[in-house]
Design a protein around this motif. Sequence first.
Motif, PDB file in Angstrom:
ATOM      1  N   LYS A  85       0.822  -1.208   0.000  1.00 10.81           N
ATOM      2  CA  LYS A  85       0.000   0.000   0.000  1.00 10.81           C
ATOM      3  C   LYS A  85       0.855   1.257   0.000  1.00 10.81           C
ATOM      4  O   LYS A  85       0.509   2.269  -0.625  1.00 10.81           O
ATOM      5  N   ALA A 127      -7.558  -4.663   2.535  1.00 14.62           N
ATOM      6  CA  ALA A 127      -6.646  -3.743   1.852  1.00 14.62           C
ATOM      7  C   ALA A 127      -7.254  -3.224   0.553  1.00 14.62           C
ATOM      8  O   ALA A 127      -6.995  -2.085   0.143  1.00 14.62           O
ATOM      9  N   GLN A 132     -10.064  -2.200   0.067  1.00 15.35           N
ATOM     10  CA  GLN A 132     -10.902  -1.031   0.336  1.00 15.35           C
ATOM     11  C   GLN A 132     -10.094   0.261   0.302  1.00 15.35           C
ATOM     12  O   GLN A 132     -10.649   1.351   0.126  1.00 15.35           O
ATOM     13  N   ASP A 133      -8.765   0.141   0.485  1.00 15.91           N
ATOM     14  CA  ASP A 133      -7.901   1.328   0.534  1.00 15.91           C
ATOM     15  C   ASP A 133      -7.161   1.590  -0.767  1.00 15.91           C
ATOM     16  O   ASP A 133      -6.835   2.739  -1.082  1.00 15.91           O
TER      17      ASP A 133
END
Length: 346
Positions: free
Chosen positions: A212, A233, A235-236
Amino acid sequence: MVPVSEPGAPNSPGAPGGPAALPPRRSVLKSAFAVGLAACLPSALAACTGGDRPETLIVAGGEPGGFYLEFSTLLAAALERHGLANHARPLATGGSLDNIAELRAGRAAFAVALADAATDQPGGDTAEISAVGKVYENYVHCVVRKDSGIRDISGLAGRRVAVGQPGSGTSLTTPRLFEAAGIATSEGAAAPPSGTAAVENLGLNDGIAALKAGRVDALFWSGGVPTAAIAAAQQDVALALLDLSGLLPELRRRYGGIYDRVLIPEGSYPGVPAVWTVGAPNLLLCRRDLDNATVERTVQLLVHSAAELIPQSSLGVQFLSAESLINTAGVPLHPAAADAYRALHG
């Protein structure tokens, strides 16, 4: 779960040339198998009393956010709830290799592990380790950011890659994938040479954080579908999965038939299409000297209480499939487990 593919089954999605049909979502044990075992096996769970059960059973699992620890937590709870032990608890570990070490040291009674890790013992020594059954299919994820421009494994050359923490099954499988792809690796190089991938031993959660943040370009993870931490993850940051199934011929040439072609279904992760990848059996293991009664009762638990052992995050994974419990990829069944399964066939 109904298997995504059965190795070698004609016209199955996992067979060479088989159709790319998506698997059903959830199915526990096929009724014929369950009814057959109910008729053929003694009621070991009902017969368990306080005087003939262990005080404590430890189930070696895996990392938080991964399927191993989810399954181990459910199994430990079921072992205690059904009276197989006075107390049972899961153990968080790095994964397959750590779990096998916990078994060998006598610190755990049960462990989940990849079949390739279980068979990759020094000198081929599996004498202290036995299988209780194959509990589900494992799926190798190669996760990249969707905006990375990486479309296949060859695109990892010149990139930084998280390959699993030491002690995990991922850390064993990933080098084999790179070798099969013909990609050299180097450790920790900030700017890897052309044609070389810089690898870093990061586990699931640290690897996701690094992906990320842009500190690595890809993350390898071997686990169930979906893996909760990867789904979170997504979702980000928009993620993609690479198709690894083209490596299977070389993997099988080098390591035999442990690995299979399996499908991560569309919808497993939001916005990620279906993708073929490499699968390997996940086994429930125990020490060879674990008492017969505990092993037989655990087989009963796998057969009759399968619905209690399916993590809520699971979708289409091959989980406690009736036909594949005994398919332990060359790891011998504990004699009491073999006897229990044999009772089905008379």
